[in-house]
Design an enzyme around this catalytic site. Structure first.
Site, PDB file in Angstrom:
ATOM      1  N   CYS A 101     -31.178  23.952  -9.473  1.00 59.02           N
ATOM      2  CA  CYS A 101     -31.489  25.359  -9.726  1.00 59.02           C
ATOM      3  C   CYS A 101     -32.769  25.711  -8.972  1.00 59.02           C
ATOM      4  O   CYS A 101     -33.832  25.145  -9.251  1.00 59.02           O
ATOM      5  CB  CYS A 101     -31.676  25.568 -11.221  1.00 59.02           C
ATOM      6  SG  CYS A 101     -32.144  27.244 -11.636  1.00 59.02           S
ATOM      7  N   CYS A 115     -30.646  34.196  -8.374  1.00 56.85           N
ATOM      8  CA  CYS A 115     -30.194  32.811  -8.273  1.00 56.85           C
ATOM      9  C   CYS A 115     -30.785  32.231  -6.995  1.00 56.85           C
ATOM     10  O   CYS A 115     -30.480  32.709  -5.891  1.00 56.85           O
ATOM     11  CB  CYS A 115     -28.667  32.759  -8.240  1.00 56.85           C
ATOM     12  SG  CYS A 115     -28.043  31.085  -8.089  1.00 56.85           S
TER      13      CYS A 115
HETATM   14  N1  LIG Z   1     -29.937  29.879 -11.189  1.00 57.95           N
HETATM   15  C1  LIG Z   1     -29.928  28.714 -10.377  1.00 57.95           C
HETATM   16  C2  LIG Z   1     -28.595  28.160 -10.048  1.00 57.95           C
HETATM   17  C3  LIG Z   1     -28.098  27.272 -11.103  1.00 57.95           C
HETATM   18  C4  LIG Z   1     -26.839  26.618 -10.647  1.00 57.95           C
HETATM   19  C5  LIG Z   1     -25.800  26.651 -11.669  1.00 57.95           C
HETATM   20  N2  LIG Z   1     -25.419  27.963 -12.102  1.00 57.95           N
HETATM   21  C6  LIG Z   1     -24.609  25.819 -11.257  1.00 57.95           C
HETATM   22  O1  LIG Z   1     -24.212  25.761 -10.113  1.00 57.95           O
HETATM   23  O2  LIG Z   1     -24.055  25.177 -12.146  1.00 57.95           O
HETATM   24  C7  LIG Z   1     -30.759  28.897  -9.135  1.00 57.95           C
HETATM   25  O3  LIG Z   1     -31.720  29.650  -9.158  1.00 57.95           O
HETATM   26  O4  LIG Z   1     -30.502  28.253  -8.133  1.00 57.95           O
END
Ligand SMILES: N[C@H](CCC[C@H](N)C(=O)O)C(=O)O
Length: 259
Positions: free
Chosen positions: A76, A199
């Protein structure tokens, strides 16, 4: 629950996380049900994910990341930026760090509430129709769209994340559109099973998709606006090889307590 969990809440461009200092190993790493309960926005503290900060030989600390559904697994990016701010606030580091996460070593530097986090190199990508598929620590689907502001990201993201190609493992679904000098990005995250405000691994994948689509080479900087703020992605690109990948943006303390 035997004892209370002392936690801090942080957010990075609106991607929000529960941080637990687990250097004493009091929090049971296998307790997915507890993680899910703490992340629940109605019955718990509420967050997109939870992280444990643990000690690790040869590193400043280790980051253990869980999605809101309690599942541990992939990287993440915004969480990585938030745990760096948390480590600084705990007095473990000052203005730079080297830590370990599930996808390997990460370097980062901080000034005030901005954290610049190095992400893993990416050496490959695939396509699904017009979309780009990239693994930036977590798997991402990136599609260029028009009129993103009005798009139903939950509905369209949910359909792609759960289709026959991705259903079992799941994927994070990103929609991107050019805007001013940069781009606007919205993401449906697996594990949260909803659109989030930002994200980091998604923004990183989206910036790489931009560079691939436009055949950019060399040192590249791409500003990406997300629902919760502004992120900056930079890397060196040679063909389909991305190195010196950095994700920069805010990481802020929100509140702390016991649960
Ligand atoms: N919020 C996260 C991503 C989490 C990844 C997760 N959602 C997965 O692939 O299981 C970020 O800032 O990169």
């Amino acid at each position: 629950m035997a004892s209370k969990v002392r936690f801090s809440k942080y957010q990075g461009a609106g991607n929000d996380f529960i941080l637990v200092d687990n250097r004493n190993k009091a929090f049971d790493r296998a307790d997915e049900a507890l993680v899910e309960k703490l992340c629940n926005r109605r019955f718990g503290i509420g967050a997109d994910g939870l992280m444990l900060l643990q000690t690790r030989e040869n590193y400043d600390f280790e980051m253990i990341y869980y999605n809101a559904d309690g599942r541990e697994g992939s990287m993440c990016g915004n969480g990585g930026r938030c745990i760096v701010a948390f480590a600084r606030d705990l007095g473990i580091i000052t203005d730079k760090t080297v830590f370990l996460a599930v996808d390997g070593i990460h370097h980062a530097s901080l000034s005030a509430d901005l954290v610049n986090l190095q992400m893993i190199d990416v050496t490959d990508f695939t396509r699904d129709g017009e979309a780009y598929l990239l693994q930036t620590g977590s798997p991402h689907y990136v599609e260029f769209v028009k009129n993103l502001q009005d798009k139903n990201v939950f509905q369209d993201g949910y359909a792609i994340r759960n289709n026959a190609t991705y259903g079992k493992e799941g994927i994070n679904v990103n929609f991107i559109e050019a805007e001013g000098d940069g781009y606007f990005l919205r993401t449906f995250e697996r594990g949260v099973e909803d659109e989030t405000y930002a994200c980091g691994t998604g923004a990183t994948a989206a910036a790489m998709a931009v560079a691939l689509q436009q055949n950019l080479e060399g040192d590249i900087n791409i500003p990406i606006r997300v629902l919760g703020g502004q992120l900056y992605i930079s890397f060196h690109k040679k063909g389909s090889h991305f190195s010196e990948v950095f994700l920069k943006g805010p990481a802020q303390f929100v509140f702390e307590g016991n649960y």
